[in-house]
Scaffold this motif. Structure first.
Motif, short mmCIF file in Angstrom:
data_model
loop_
_atom_site.label_atom_id
_atom_site.label_comp_id
_atom_site.label_asym_id
_atom_site.label_seq_id
_atom_site.Cartn_x
_atom_site.Cartn_y
_atom_site.Cartn_z
N ASN A 45 16.95 4.20 29.00
CA ASN A 45 18.03 3.83 28.09
C ASN A 45 19.02 2.91 28.81
OD1 ASN A 45 19.99 3.63 26.15
ND2 ASN A 45 20.45 5.81 26.04
N GLN A 71 26.09 9.29 24.55
CA GLN A 71 25.09 10.13 23.89
C GLN A 71 25.07 9.98 22.37
OE1 GLN A 71 26.01 14.40 24.22
NE2 GLN A 71 28.04 13.85 24.95
N LYS A 99 16.07 10.68 35.62
CA LYS A 99 16.64 11.63 34.67
C LYS A 99 17.56 12.65 35.36
CE LYS A 99 13.15 13.59 32.71
NZ LYS A 99 12.24 14.52 32.02
N ARG A 134 25.20 9.06 30.41
CA ARG A 134 24.61 9.63 29.19
C ARG A 134 25.66 10.43 28.40
NH1 ARG A 134 19.15 13.15 29.43
NH2 ARG A 134 18.42 11.06 30.08
N GLU A 168 22.78 3.95 29.03
CA GLU A 168 23.11 4.86 30.13
C GLU A 168 23.29 4.09 31.43
OE1 GLU A 168 20.26 7.93 30.71
OE2 GLU A 168 20.40 8.69 28.65
#
Length: 241
Positions: A20, A83, A70, A79, A23
């Motif tokens: 993403n 989000q 992650k 994030r 992010e």
């Protein structure tokens, strides 16, 4: 087991694993603020304590990004802030390459700032380059490492930040008229001159300005400065006597 060691996320509709970009941009902005505060402390106060903590975090964070993004702290904080925004997916492979370059820069900086503290103008320049790269990603979604990846790789990368890999023709709103080009050139020229004037014409109030002025002096000017400082010390000693 394949999923455990796979890099990036598998998303329906994409032929490669992705990350993403929202992010990543948010994380770049957070790291830029940290780097800016560290540089400001060094310039204004002559202390590298904040920078030592930041560079330690930066090196660890980029190492985790290269292994398993992650779990990277800065990406997770990014994030949290984005989000509720629609994800913007980019190819994981080129982002990993860009972060690998960041990690390669980070660990030598960690050694010279934390383990064996040796500040000099070259290391300050490296910090400024890192800050510039973070700013370009956070503000404009420009990933220089991704561009380098596209150049050195035989097969062209896909799903680049901002869709630059797929874009062929610019829309009218993206083009510059002659007047707009002139305004941009004048603005950039003014910014460059302003930065130069700030560094060279201000009184010696900050550590960085003093260092820069000394670096730009000729040998004759340096000798004259030493003589003036020596004479000043003699005068102060005579006053005390």
């Amino acid at each position: 087991m394949k999923e455990l060691f796979a890099y990036g996320e598998k998303v329906a509709g994409y032929d490669v694993r992705v990350l993403n970009e929202r992010e990543a941009r948010a994380a770049a902005g957070i790291l830029f603020v940290g780097a800016f505060l560290g540089l400001t402390n060094g310039v204004m106060l002559g202390t590298a304590v904040f920078s030592e903590y930041f560079v330690s975090f930066f090196a660890l964070d980029f190492t985790i990004r290269v292994i398993k993004p992650k779990y990277a702290p800065s990406l997770l904080i990014g994030r949290f802030f984005v989000q509720n925004q629609t994800p913007e997916y980019v190819g994981a492979e080129q982002k990993r390459f860009a972060w690998l370059l960041g990690m390669i820069i980070a660990w030598p900086m960690f050694y010279y700032l934390v383990i064996d503290f040796q500040p000099n103008p070259i290391k300050v320049l490296v910090c400024l380059i890192c800050m510039a790269l973070l700013f370009l990603e956070a503000a404009f979604s420009i990933c220089l490492g991704c561009k380098i990846f596209s150049v050195i790789r035989r097969e062209k990368a896909s799903h680049c930040p901002g869709g630059v890999c797929e874009m062929r023709i610019k829309e009218p709103v993206q083009r510059f008229s002659l007047l707009q080009k002139f305004i941009v050139v004048v603005t950039f020229t003014g910014m460059i001159y302003g930065g130069y004037a700030y560094m060279t014409k201000l009184p010696d109030r900050t550590f960085l300005v003093k260092k820069l002025k000394v670096m730009m002096m000729s040998e004759a000017e340096l000798k004259k400065k030493e003589q003036q400082e020596y004479q000043k010390q003699l005068d102060e000693f005579d006053k005390e006597e």
